[in-house]
Design an enzyme around this catalytic site. Structure first.
Site, short mmCIF file in Angstrom:
data_model
loop_
_atom_site.label_atom_id
_atom_site.label_comp_id
_atom_site.label_asym_id
_atom_site.label_seq_id
_atom_site.Cartn_x
_atom_site.Cartn_y
_atom_site.Cartn_z
N TYR A 1 -14.71 -3.12 8.79
CA TYR A 1 -13.10 -2.31 8.83
C TYR A 1 -13.05 -2.71 10.50
O TYR A 1 -11.63 -3.41 10.51
CB TYR A 1 -12.82 -1.39 8.25
CG TYR A 1 -12.20 -0.34 8.47
CD1 TYR A 1 -11.38 0.28 7.62
CD2 TYR A 1 -11.81 0.26 9.71
CE1 TYR A 1 -9.64 -0.10 7.84
CE2 TYR A 1 -10.24 1.16 9.62
CZ TYR A 1 -9.06 0.78 9.01
OH TYR A 1 -8.66 1.07 8.68
N SER B 1 -5.53 0.15 13.61
CA SER B 1 -6.21 0.40 14.29
C SER B 1 -6.56 0.46 15.18
O SER B 1 -7.35 0.16 15.66
CB SER B 1 -6.67 1.11 13.12
OG SER B 1 -8.43 2.12 13.50
N GLY C 1 1.91 4.69 3.47
CA GLY C 1 2.24 3.77 3.15
C GLY C 1 3.42 4.49 2.44
O GLY C 1 4.89 4.39 1.84
N GLY D 1 1.07 -1.48 0.01
CA GLY D 1 -0.12 0.00 -0.19
C GLY D 1 1.32 1.55 0.10
O GLY D 1 0.24 1.85 0.35
N ALA D 2 1.98 1.09 -0.56
CA ALA D 2 3.13 2.64 -0.48
C ALA D 2 2.68 3.13 -1.53
O ALA D 2 3.68 4.31 -1.38
CB ALA D 2 3.94 2.15 -1.03
N GLY E 1 -0.57 7.73 1.06
CA GLY E 1 -1.04 7.92 2.50
C GLY E 1 0.30 7.71 2.84
O GLY E 1 1.09 8.23 2.41
#
Length: 285
Positions: free
Chosen positions: A167, A142, A19, A13-14, A17
Site C-alpha cells: 500500500y 498518503s 470520497g 471512490g465517492a 469515507g
C-alpha cells in the site's frame, strides 16, 4: 474554500469515507459533482445521501470497476459523452488487501486500483481537462509513502507480498506520478497536486476478513473523521489560494515536503513510461 458555481468535478471512490465527504463538500460549494462508484446499490444510496446533505440536484452517478483498465476507459468515454467540461478530476479511489490478488488485466490489485487507475483515468480525460482550463487534477496520496521505494524489477509484488508496504509503495507511486504529470503540464492551464488526507475512520481496510480488518476496527475511535479527512482535497479542488500552483504535496491544506524517494525525477519518468506500457498491454474491453 472558493465557490464552485459552474464547475464540474469528477470524484472517484465517492461512495464512502473521504470520497463521499468530498462529494458533499464540493456540491455544497455549488459544483456539479460526478460521483464514481463500483457497487450499484451502495453507489445509489451514496448518491441520494450526497444530494440530500448538499441540498443539490447537480450530483450524478457513474458506475465503474477501476481495477479494470477497460472499465476506466469506458468511464472516461461516458464522462466525455455526458459533459462538455471538466474543471477538477479528484482521483480518490483506493484500497488495501491482506493477500496478493490480481486485477482483471493481471496486475497486482493494490497497484492497479491505487496507481494505474489514477494514471489511466487522467490520461483519458486530459484533453477534456485542458479544453476546460484552468482545471485541476488532485491525487489522494498518503504519508504511508514515507520510507518506501519502488522496486521496478518487482512492481507487481510477486517476490514478496506484505499488505502495508505494498500500500505504501502505491501511495509513493501517486506522488511520483503527480510530480511527473505536473512537469508535463507546465505551460498549460491544468495543474496537478497530491495530498495526505490524514488517518481516517472509513471503509478503508475492510476489503478482506481477518486480523487487519479487526485491527482497523479497533483503531477507529482514535482516527480522524471522514469529514476532516476530506478538507484538504476539497481545498485543493476549490480554493483560489492554490490557483496556478502545481507539483506540490499537501498536508492539512499546506504544502509539505514529501520523501526523497518521491522526488527522484528518474523514478518519476520511469514509472510514467512503465504505466503507459501497462495501459497499452492491458486486455481489450
Amino acid at each position: 474554500m472558493g465557490t464552485m458555481d459552474g464547475k464540474t468535478v469528477l470524484v472517484t471512490g465517492a461512495t464512502q469515507g473521504i470520497g463521499l465527504e468530498s462529494a458533499v463538500g464540493l456540491a455544497r460549494l455549488g459544483a456539479r459533482v460526478l460521483m464514481v462508484g463500483r457497487d450499484k446499490a451502495r453507489s445509489e444510496a451514496a448518491l441520494a445521501q450526497v444530494r440530500a446533505r448538499a441540498s443539490s440536484d447537480q450530483v450524478e452517478l457513474f458506475l465503474a470497476d477501476l481495477s479494470s483498465l477497460a472499465e476506466v476507459r469506458r468511464l472516461a468515454d461516458e464522462v466525455k459523452a455526458r459533459t462538455s467540461r471538466l474543471d477538477v478530476l479528484l482521483n480518490n479511489a483506493g484500497g488495501i488487501h491482506q493477500t496478493r490478488k490480481l486485477s482483471p488485466d493481471g496486475f497486482e490489485l493494490t497497484f492497479a486500483v491505487n496507481h494505474l487507475a489514477y494514471f489511466a483515468l487522467t490520461k483519458h480525460l486530459l484533453e477534456l481537462l485542458q479544453a476546460s482550463g484552468p482545471a485541476r487534477i488532485v491525487n489522494v496520496a498518503s504519508e504511508a509513502h514515507r520510507g518506501m521505494a519502488l522496486d521496478f524489477a518487482d512492481l507487481q509484488s510477486e517476490k514478496r507480498y506484505r499488505a502495508i508496504p505494498v500500500y505504501g509503495r502505491s501511495k509513493l507511486a501517486n506522488i511520483l506520478f503527480t510530480y511527473e504529470l505536473a512537469r508535463r503540464l507546465q505551460g498549460t492551464k491544468v495543474t496537478a497536486n497530491c495530498l495526505h488526507p490524514g488517518v481516517i475512520a472509513s471503509g478503508f481496510g475492510q476489503n478482506d476478513p481477518g486480523f487487519f480488518k479487526l485491527l482497523v476496527k479497533l483503531g477507529a475511535p482514535f482516527l480522524s473523521s471522514p469529514e476532516k479527512g476530506a478538507r484538504t482535497q476539497v481545498y485543493l479542488a476549490s480554493s483560489p489560494e492554490v490557483e496556478g500552483k502545481s507539483g506540490l504535496y499537501f498536508k492539512d491544506r499546506k504544502p509539505n515536503k514529501s520523501s526523497r524517494a518521491s522526488r527522484d525525477e528518474t523514478a518519476q519518468r520511469r514509472l510514467w513510461d512503465l504505466s503507459e506500457s501497462m495501459m497499452t498491454s492491458a486486455r481489450p474491453g
